[in-house]
Design a protein around this motif. Sequence first.
Motif, mmCIF file in Angstrom:
data_model
loop_
_atom_site.group_PDB
_atom_site.id
_atom_site.type_symbol
_atom_site.label_atom_id
_atom_site.label_comp_id
_atom_site.label_asym_id
_atom_site.label_seq_id
_atom_site.Cartn_x
_atom_site.Cartn_y
_atom_site.Cartn_z
ATOM 1 N N TRP A 131 7.235 -9.613 -1.163
ATOM 2 C CA TRP A 131 6.614 -8.526 -0.462
ATOM 3 C C TRP A 131 6.609 -7.344 -1.389
ATOM 4 O O TRP A 131 7.423 -6.457 -1.295
ATOM 5 N N HIS A 170 -2.556 -10.614 2.570
ATOM 6 C CA HIS A 170 -2.022 -9.262 2.743
ATOM 7 C C HIS A 170 -3.223 -8.357 3.011
ATOM 8 O O HIS A 170 -4.367 -8.800 2.957
ATOM 9 N N CYS A 205 1.035 -2.437 3.547
ATOM 10 C CA CYS A 205 0.359 -3.704 3.809
ATOM 11 C C CYS A 205 0.010 -3.724 5.294
ATOM 12 O O CYS A 205 0.830 -3.402 6.141
ATOM 13 N N GLU A 207 -1.515 -6.373 7.016
ATOM 14 C CA GLU A 207 -1.762 -7.695 7.603
ATOM 15 C C GLU A 207 -0.416 -8.407 7.636
ATOM 16 O O GLU A 207 0.256 -8.487 6.600
ATOM 17 N N PHE A 208 -0.028 -8.911 8.782
ATOM 18 C CA PHE A 208 1.295 -9.543 8.866
ATOM 19 C C PHE A 208 1.395 -10.677 7.845
ATOM 20 O O PHE A 208 0.582 -11.597 7.853
ATOM 21 N N CYS A 209 2.396 -10.564 6.960
ATOM 22 C CA CYS A 209 2.471 -11.525 5.855
ATOM 23 C C CYS A 209 3.859 -12.120 5.737
ATOM 24 O O CYS A 209 4.252 -12.607 4.682
ATOM 25 N N HIS A 213 6.986 -7.917 5.989
ATOM 26 C CA HIS A 213 5.680 -7.250 6.030
ATOM 27 C C HIS A 213 5.837 -5.735 6.180
ATOM 28 O O HIS A 213 5.164 -4.953 5.511
ATOM 29 N N MET A 216 6.605 -3.563 2.983
ATOM 30 C CA MET A 216 5.707 -3.787 1.860
ATOM 31 C C MET A 216 4.855 -2.523 1.743
ATOM 32 O O MET A 216 3.691 -2.477 2.133
#
Length: 336
Positions: A131, A170, A205, A207-209, A213, A216
């Motif tokens: 991340w 992401h 970030c 977008e749930f990654c 997340h 990040m």
Amino acid sequence: MRGRLLRGGAAALALWLAGCDHPQSALSPSGDEAGQLFSLLTLMLWVCGAVYLLVLGFLGWALWRHRRVLSEAEPNAEPDDRGLKVGLIGWTILMTLGLSVLAGASFFVDRSFAARTPADAVQVRVTGHQWWWRIQYRGPDGGWIETANELHLPVDRPAQVTLAAADVIHSFWLPTLSGKIDMIPGRTNRLRITPRKTGWFRGQCAEFCGLQHTQMALDVKVESREAFDAWLAAQAAPAAAPAGEVAARGRQIVETGVCTQCHAVRGTGAAGRAAPDLTHLASRRSLAAGALPNTRGALMGWIGQPQAAKPGAQMPPSELSPQDTLAVATYLEGLK
Ligand code: CUA
């Protein structure tokens, strides 16, 4: 009572507006692209707000009319709905106009985002990792200069940011400067940023990654052209030599221990590619993609127990003794 209410309202409004002036707020645009998006948002608020008020107005009028008609109605009289017909036609025209304005405005903003970036734009490549962010600048000699987790941009000059992902999806988002765009494995996306104000900003970030997340984040510094050129030249240079015995021991541990399997320090034997480049770590504001301040305490804690600060992070806990951890931290602190 009324005076108190008014004062309370004014204070709440001031607080709300102060909340907008934030390094990570789309409501305080500091770049051309964010400014265009903000104008679009404002237009949508006005159009939709007007429609909302009209709907409420018609609702009130309909209720009032219904009661009046009921109280005055003569049995078996034909209802008079000529006014209603005119109203409905007017309403349809108004809605069509409103929707056309919104569709047109968002089409033109979209078109301007897709326009070509000038040839003298700063070329930056950003790759999303779990991340953290790998950041590469096109140097004056055409090669790429690598850093991580801190983006620098010159003010009043467009930057062409090329976005990719190394593992999962992401999303790159600097709300004060530009729009938001996904970073998708196997695909390259582009985003133009034209900053207009200097200072520190923050990206995130979007977008749930995975597990980290939320941690990040991306530090962004917009600075004068001269300051940016000086910064880029410093980033292009190899790592500083260790100053002192402890730092030299730290460098030896970094080069020969587990650090080198993932991290690179240009100009030394450490050349890992899986984790952030550490060549100029000390010049950065934060550690672990915005998760920790760049201080000795945080650095030592991060080296010893990354999982405590960022559970799930790909960095394993180190087996270093406290003395060795201190030596590594001392060395890294010298990497300006
Ligand atoms: Cu990367 Cu969310």
